[in-house]
Design a protein around this motif. Structure first.
Motif, PDB file in Angstrom:
ATOM      1  N   ALA A   7       1.972  14.709   5.397  1.00  0.00           N
ATOM      2  CA  ALA A   7       0.735  15.105   4.713  1.00  0.00           C
ATOM      3  C   ALA A   7       0.352  14.076   3.647  1.00  0.00           C
ATOM      4  O   ALA A   7      -0.832  13.734   3.490  1.00  0.00           O
ATOM      5  CB  ALA A   7       0.895  16.487   4.086  1.00  0.00           C
ATOM      6  N   THR A   8       1.338  13.550   2.945  1.00  0.00           N
ATOM      7  CA  THR A   8       1.086  12.565   1.904  1.00  0.00           C
ATOM      8  C   THR A   8       0.587  11.251   2.503  1.00  0.00           C
ATOM      9  O   THR A   8      -0.319  10.609   1.953  1.00  0.00           O
ATOM     10  CB  THR A   8       2.365  12.334   1.073  1.00  0.00           C
ATOM     11  OG1 THR A   8       2.814  13.592   0.571  1.00  0.00           O
ATOM     12  CG2 THR A   8       2.113  11.395  -0.084  1.00  0.00           C
ATOM     13  N   VAL A  39      10.815  17.963   4.147  1.00  0.00           N
ATOM     14  CA  VAL A  39      10.447  16.719   3.483  1.00  0.00           C
ATOM     15  C   VAL A  39       9.554  15.895   4.405  1.00  0.00           C
ATOM     16  O   VAL A  39       8.544  15.324   3.974  1.00  0.00           O
ATOM     17  CB  VAL A  39      11.709  15.926   3.065  1.00  0.00           C
ATOM     18  CG1 VAL A  39      11.362  14.497   2.671  1.00  0.00           C
ATOM     19  CG2 VAL A  39      12.436  16.635   1.931  1.00  0.00           C
ATOM     20  N   LEU A  40       9.899  15.841   5.700  1.00  0.00           N
ATOM     21  CA  LEU A  40       9.090  15.094   6.665  1.00  0.00           C
ATOM     22  C   LEU A  40       7.676  15.647   6.763  1.00  0.00           C
ATOM     23  O   LEU A  40       6.714  14.879   6.862  1.00  0.00           O
ATOM     24  CB  LEU A  40       9.763  15.100   8.039  1.00  0.00           C
ATOM     25  CG  LEU A  40      11.013  14.230   8.154  1.00  0.00           C
ATOM     26  CD1 LEU A  40      11.746  14.523   9.459  1.00  0.00           C
ATOM     27  CD2 LEU A  40      10.665  12.761   8.044  1.00  0.00           C
ATOM     28  N   GLU A  41       7.543  16.968   6.732  1.00  0.00           N
ATOM     29  CA  GLU A  41       6.209  17.578   6.755  1.00  0.00           C
ATOM     30  C   GLU A  41       5.394  17.137   5.541  1.00  0.00           C
ATOM     31  O   GLU A  41       4.213  16.774   5.668  1.00  0.00           O
ATOM     32  CB  GLU A  41       6.321  19.104   6.764  1.00  0.00           C
ATOM     33  CG  GLU A  41       6.827  19.695   8.051  1.00  0.00           C
ATOM     34  CD  GLU A  41       6.943  21.211   7.967  1.00  0.00           C
ATOM     35  OE1 GLU A  41       6.064  21.849   7.346  1.00  0.00           O
ATOM     36  OE2 GLU A  41       7.924  21.746   8.509  1.00  0.00           O
ATOM     37  N   ARG A  71       0.851  -1.186   0.000  1.00  0.00           N
ATOM     38  CA  ARG A  71       0.000   0.000   0.000  1.00  0.00           C
ATOM     39  C   ARG A  71       0.891   1.242   0.000  1.00  0.00           C
ATOM     40  O   ARG A  71       1.965   1.242   0.600  1.00  0.00           O
ATOM     41  CB  ARG A  71      -0.899   0.022   1.236  1.00  0.00           C
ATOM     42  CG  ARG A  71      -1.888  -1.118   1.296  1.00  0.00           C
ATOM     43  CD  ARG A  71      -2.781  -1.079   2.507  1.00  0.00           C
ATOM     44  NE  ARG A  71      -2.093  -0.581   3.692  1.00  0.00           N
ATOM     45  CZ  ARG A  71      -2.699  -0.018   4.731  1.00  0.00           C
ATOM     46  NH1 ARG A  71      -3.992   0.125   4.749  1.00  0.00           N
ATOM     47  NH2 ARG A  71      -1.992   0.393   5.772  1.00  0.00           N
ATOM     48  N   LEU A  72       0.424   2.282  -0.642  1.00  0.00           N
ATOM     49  CA  LEU A  72       1.180   3.526  -0.739  1.00  0.00           C
ATOM     50  C   LEU A  72       1.565   4.046   0.642  1.00  0.00           C
ATOM     51  O   LEU A  72       2.712   4.421   0.881  1.00  0.00           O
ATOM     52  CB  LEU A  72       0.364   4.579  -1.499  1.00  0.00           C
ATOM     53  CG  LEU A  72       0.993   5.958  -1.633  1.00  0.00           C
ATOM     54  CD1 LEU A  72       2.346   5.885  -2.336  1.00  0.00           C
ATOM     55  CD2 LEU A  72       0.048   6.892  -2.369  1.00  0.00           C
ATOM     56  N   GLU A  73       0.613   4.058   1.579  1.00  0.00           N
ATOM     57  CA  GLU A  73       0.918   4.610   2.897  1.00  0.00           C
ATOM     58  C   GLU A  73       1.974   3.803   3.630  1.00  0.00           C
ATOM     59  O   GLU A  73       2.779   4.358   4.386  1.00  0.00           O
ATOM     60  CB  GLU A  73      -0.348   4.774   3.747  1.00  0.00           C
ATOM     61  CG  GLU A  73      -1.168   3.527   3.936  1.00  0.00           C
ATOM     62  CD  GLU A  73      -2.293   3.369   2.927  1.00  0.00           C
ATOM     63  OE1 GLU A  73      -3.376   2.931   3.337  1.00  0.00           O
ATOM     64  OE2 GLU A  73      -2.099   3.667   1.734  1.00  0.00           O
ATOM     65  N   ASP A  74       2.048   2.497   3.374  1.00  0.00           N
ATOM     66  CA  ASP A  74       3.075   1.680   4.033  1.00  0.00           C
ATOM     67  C   ASP A  74       4.472   2.019   3.508  1.00  0.00           C
ATOM     68  O   ASP A  74       5.435   2.094   4.269  1.00  0.00           O
ATOM     69  CB  ASP A  74       2.779   0.196   3.845  1.00  0.00           C
ATOM     70  CG  ASP A  74       1.509  -0.239   4.555  1.00  0.00           C
ATOM     71  OD1 ASP A  74       1.127   0.415   5.552  1.00  0.00           O
ATOM     72  OD2 ASP A  74       0.898  -1.221   4.118  1.00  0.00           O
TER      73      ASP A  74
END
Length: 90
Positions: A58-59, A52-54, A15-18
């Protein structure tokens, strides 16, 4: 065909979030390694990494929201068991 993401053609994908969570973890680890380096270059790289972490956070939230929408509307994905995609043209 996607190389990393779970799809009909790549049922073993992730999955994208993983993937994004793992990437964020790697960036955080890099930040800890340079946190005590006070040279201007290190400070700039650390500041860039914080931005980048921010964006990654959000992503991740957007990807999780999309998964939640699909789960509520169509139930859990069955792609890894040979099922069809929940949305999109096959």
């Amino acid at each position: 065909m996607t190389r990393f993401l779970q799809s009909e053609a790549n049922p073993g994908g992730r999955r994208l979030e993983d993937i994004l969570l793992e990437l964020r973890s790697d960036v955080l680890l890099r930040c800890t390694k340079i946190a005590d380096d006070h040279r201007p270059e290190a400070l700039k790289v650390l500041a860039n990494n914080m931005k980048v972490l921010e964006h990654l956070t959000a992503t991740i939230e957007l990807a999780q929201d999309s998964t939640n929408i699909l789960d509520r509307a169509f139930g859990p994905s069955e792609v890894e068991h040979g099922g069809a995609p929940r949305i999109g043209v096959v």
